[in-house]
Design a protein around this motif. Structure first.
Motif, mmCIF file in Angstrom:
data_model
loop_
_atom_site.group_PDB
_atom_site.id
_atom_site.type_symbol
_atom_site.label_atom_id
_atom_site.label_comp_id
_atom_site.label_asym_id
_atom_site.label_seq_id
_atom_site.Cartn_x
_atom_site.Cartn_y
_atom_site.Cartn_z
ATOM 1 N N ALA A 1 0.842 -1.200 0.000
ATOM 2 C CA ALA A 1 0.000 0.000 0.000
ATOM 3 C C ALA A 1 0.874 1.246 0.000
ATOM 4 O O ALA A 1 0.570 2.249 -0.664
ATOM 5 N N ILE A 2 1.987 1.183 0.737
ATOM 6 C CA ILE A 2 2.939 2.296 0.731
ATOM 7 C C ILE A 2 3.516 2.478 -0.671
ATOM 8 O O ILE A 2 3.582 3.597 -1.196
ATOM 9 N N ALA A 3 3.931 1.374 -1.292
ATOM 10 C CA ALA A 3 4.536 1.447 -2.626
ATOM 11 C C ALA A 3 3.541 1.975 -3.652
ATOM 12 O O ALA A 3 3.876 2.838 -4.480
ATOM 13 N N LEU A 4 2.308 1.475 -3.618
ATOM 14 C CA LEU A 4 1.300 1.923 -4.590
ATOM 15 C C LEU A 4 1.072 3.427 -4.469
ATOM 16 O O LEU A 4 1.073 4.154 -5.476
ATOM 17 N N THR A 5 0.899 3.898 -3.249
ATOM 18 C CA THR A 5 0.627 5.320 -3.050
ATOM 19 C C THR A 5 1.836 6.165 -3.436
ATOM 20 O O THR A 5 1.697 7.232 -4.037
ATOM 21 N N ALA B 1 -4.306 3.151 4.222
ATOM 22 C CA ALA B 1 -3.264 2.236 4.707
ATOM 23 C C ALA B 1 -1.894 2.893 4.636
ATOM 24 O O ALA B 1 -1.055 2.693 5.535
ATOM 25 N N TYR B 2 -1.649 3.670 3.573
ATOM 26 C CA TYR B 2 -0.367 4.384 3.462
ATOM 27 C C TYR B 2 -0.181 5.336 4.631
ATOM 28 O O TYR B 2 0.872 5.345 5.289
ATOM 29 N N LEU B 3 -1.186 6.152 4.893
ATOM 30 C CA LEU B 3 -1.066 7.163 5.943
ATOM 31 C C LEU B 3 -0.855 6.524 7.314
ATOM 32 O O LEU B 3 -0.157 7.075 8.165
ATOM 33 N N GLU B 4 -1.428 5.344 7.521
ATOM 34 C CA GLU B 4 -1.257 4.646 8.797
ATOM 35 C C GLU B 4 0.087 3.921 8.873
ATOM 36 O O GLU B 4 0.689 3.825 9.955
ATOM 37 N N SER B 5 0.558 3.414 7.721
ATOM 38 C CA SER B 5 1.722 2.520 7.739
ATOM 39 C C SER B 5 3.041 3.186 7.395
ATOM 40 O O SER B 5 4.101 2.728 7.836
ATOM 41 N N ALA B 6 3.025 4.250 6.596
ATOM 42 C CA ALA B 6 4.272 4.864 6.129
ATOM 43 C C ALA B 6 5.214 5.250 7.273
ATOM 44 O O ALA B 6 6.437 5.059 7.166
ATOM 45 N N PRO B 7 4.707 5.785 8.406
ATOM 46 C CA PRO B 7 5.635 6.111 9.500
ATOM 47 C C PRO B 7 6.318 4.879 10.093
ATOM 48 O O PRO B 7 7.324 5.021 10.800
ATOM 49 N N HIS B 8 5.792 3.698 9.797
ATOM 50 C CA HIS B 8 6.345 2.454 10.354
ATOM 51 C C HIS B 8 6.944 1.555 9.270
ATOM 52 O O HIS B 8 7.072 0.363 9.461
ATOM 53 N N GLU B 9 7.334 2.170 8.149
ATOM 54 C CA GLU B 9 7.791 1.377 7.008
ATOM 55 C C GLU B 9 8.990 0.501 7.355
ATOM 56 O O GLU B 9 9.025 -0.693 7.011
ATOM 57 N N GLU B 10 9.973 1.052 8.015
ATOM 58 C CA GLU B 10 11.169 0.270 8.343
ATOM 59 C C GLU B 10 10.838 -0.856 9.319
ATOM 60 O O GLU B 10 11.390 -1.965 9.212
ATOM 61 N N GLU B 11 9.937 -0.597 10.251
ATOM 62 C CA GLU B 11 9.513 -1.648 11.176
ATOM 63 C C GLU B 11 8.827 -2.781 10.427
ATOM 64 O O GLU B 11 9.023 -3.967 10.741
ATOM 65 N N LEU B 12 8.006 -2.438 9.438
ATOM 66 C CA LEU B 12 7.305 -3.451 8.650
ATOM 67 C C LEU B 12 8.285 -4.289 7.836
ATOM 68 O O LEU B 12 8.113 -5.502 7.697
ATOM 69 N N LYS B 13 9.326 -3.642 7.305
ATOM 70 C CA LYS B 13 10.344 -4.383 6.559
ATOM 71 C C LYS B 13 11.068 -5.366 7.480
ATOM 72 O O LYS B 13 11.335 -6.513 7.096
ATOM 73 N N THR B 14 11.371 -4.917 8.681
ATOM 74 C CA THR B 14 12.010 -5.805 9.658
ATOM 75 C C THR B 14 11.092 -6.958 10.017
ATOM 76 O O THR B 14 11.527 -8.117 10.129
ATOM 77 N N GLU B 15 9.812 -6.655 10.193
ATOM 78 C CA GLU B 15 8.825 -7.687 10.510
ATOM 79 C C GLU B 15 8.755 -8.732 9.398
ATOM 80 O O GLU B 15 8.714 -9.939 9.660
ATOM 81 N N GLU B 16 8.766 -8.268 8.158
ATOM 82 C CA GLU B 16 8.741 -9.182 7.023
ATOM 83 C C GLU B 16 9.941 -10.122 7.042
ATOM 84 O O GLU B 16 9.812 -11.340 6.863
#
Length: 462
Positions: A372-376, A422-437
């Motif tokens: 969702a971050i990438a699409l936006t 989803a972008y607005l909610e997730s973008a501030p946590h992008e690096e955390e999401l990458k680590t989670e992945e």
């Protein structure tokens, strides 16, 4: 009826050229990117593939990255290539594009206009040029390329959705060009297009409203994605067996073991069979909507065989337990022919496979936010004029909400609104999401390790 269907489908798929031996099998340490549009963005077919590898080859850990974006095209992928594909440093990449490159305005339910026909030719020229550029970029990186002939647009099902007749034919032309690209860049091919058309044809013989893709004629559900996964595994010539144990009750001997070992103190007699077995793989857990697709492609027969075969048992019923869990009661005839336990949900092995799947599903949840971050970012923010920095959260939020409202009343309004949210909610946590992945991928390759289990087969009446 199901057996007849599967026999027909097995014969049908056997006739489809899939370059089996040439498509590289993913190996330990690989970094694989799946490049595509919304059908890849959704992640279902390559999620199935990752789960298959994690259950079948538990020591061959590798990582995968979803590089699909809804609505994207070959030109759009080239624009985001460096930041969204090359950044993962893939040594293997798959490409499936074409659905949006076959421009929708070039097709209708009626006779095509001259403008539409010219548009189709322009679309083909654009697709071939941009796909060549994309392949060249991967080739320059030394990346092995697996070209995927695109999934189909269903222009034969009797559905309420407007039918863009001719769109699937242009996808067929795109598919033929994939052969040219694969030869030019020493790539390999997985053919979704041919198999999905064939399955669709079989389904619609019985029900004209049936479709291997969704009711919108474009987006496959769990069933269609499972068919796509089947085609990919077939192209990679995946092994049939999870494991196979064959014993002879009369002689007390082990006849044959495949992909497993049995302890040397095994008891094998006509009254009782007991052994500890360590298999080298887990069964693939087919769940949810994927189960329906088992009537469409012979997945279990081709790729998911966990066999127990016991010759020369005395006639009668026998109970199988694994780790003191009752797995089922089988006749001596059934055991003599061999039973497939891959879909028996009671086995500890199946339950362990479900645990691996649960982590894979969690991984998909993190990926959904990242995409969702990438699409936006690539479809909206990078096209803003004047540009707005992603660091200026409030200004960006206002601009995005304005863009979304401009599409109100369009078919994609709800989807874009949700993706932007989803972008607005997730973008501030992008690096955390990458680590989670990354952590979830590592966990899959930890909890997938097979364990020894105690098998006991005794007469059921005792």
């Amino acid at each position: 009826m199901r057996i007849i269907k599967l026999l027909l489908l097995a014969a049908m798929t056997a006739m489809i050229p899939m370059a089996k031996a040439d498509v590289p099998v993913f190996k330990k340490g690989d970094r694989v990117t799946f490049i595509g549009d919304s059908i890849t963005h959704g992640g279902s077919y390559h999620s199935n593939l990752y789960l298959f590898y994690a259950t079948r080859f538990p020591d061959e850990s590798f990582v995968v990255y979803n590089c699909g974006i809804s609505g994207d095209t070959a030109p759009g992928t080239n624009k985001r290539f460096e930041a969204d594909v090359a950044a993962h440093e893939p040594n293997v990449a798959t490409i499936m594009l074409g659905m949006n490159d076959a421009w929708g305005w070039c097709f209708s339910e009626g006779e095509p206009t001259e403008k539409m026909l010219k548009g189709r030719e322009n679309a083909y020229e654009t697709y071939t040029r941009e796909m060549d550029q994309l392949a060249a970029s991967l080739d320059e990186m030394g990346t092995k390329i697996i070209f995927i002939k695109p999934s189909i647009y269903d222009q034969t099902a009797q559905l309420e959705q407007e039918n863009l007749i001719g769109k699937n034919d242009l996808l067929g032309r795109f598919s033929e060009y994939i052969d040219v690209l694969a030869e030019k860049y020493d790539g390999t091919i997985v053919d979704f297009y041919t198999l999905m058309n064939e399955v669709n044809q079989e389904l619609q013989k019985e029900d004209p409203t049936a479709t291997v893709v969704g009711r919108d004629r474009v987006h496959p559900g769990a069933q269609g994605h499972f068919v796509m996964s089947y085609a990919f595994l077939e192209a990679q010539d995946m092994p049939q067996l999870v494991s196979s144990v064959e014993l002879d009750a009369a002689s007390g001997k082990i006849v044959k073991l495949e992909n497993c070992t049995i302890d040397p103190n095994a008891e094998i007699s006509s009254n009782r069979i007991a052994f500890t077995c360590l298999e080298n793989a887990l069964p693939f857990p087919v769940t949810g909507g994927r189960i329906e697709a088992l009537d469409w492609v012979p997945f279990q027969e081709t790729f998911n065989q966990k066999i127990l075969k016991i010759d020369n048992l005395k006639p009668g019923p026998y109970e199988l337990t694994i780790d003191d869990i009752s797995i089922g009661t089988y006749s001596s005839d059934e055991l003599g022919k061999g039973i497939n336990l891959s879909d028996n949900t009671a086995t500890p092995q199946y339950q362990q496979a479900l645990e691996v799947k649960a982590v894979n599903d969690q991984r998909l949840a993190a990926i959904s936010k990242l995409r969702a971050i990438a699409l936006t970012r690539y479809n909206m923010i990078n096209k803003m004029d004047p540009p707005i920095s992603e660091d200026d959260y409030e200004a960006l939020k206002a601009a995005l909400e304005t863009q979304v409202e401009k599409s109100k009343g369009k078919p994609w309004y709800g989807y874009i609104k949700n993706q932007t949210k989803a972008y607005l909610e997730s973008a501030p946590h992008e690096e955390e999401l990458k680590t989670e992945e990354e952590e979830q991928m590592a966990e899959m390759w930890t909890i997938n390790q097979p364990k020894p289990h105690r098998w006991i087969i005794t007469p059921a009446n005792k």
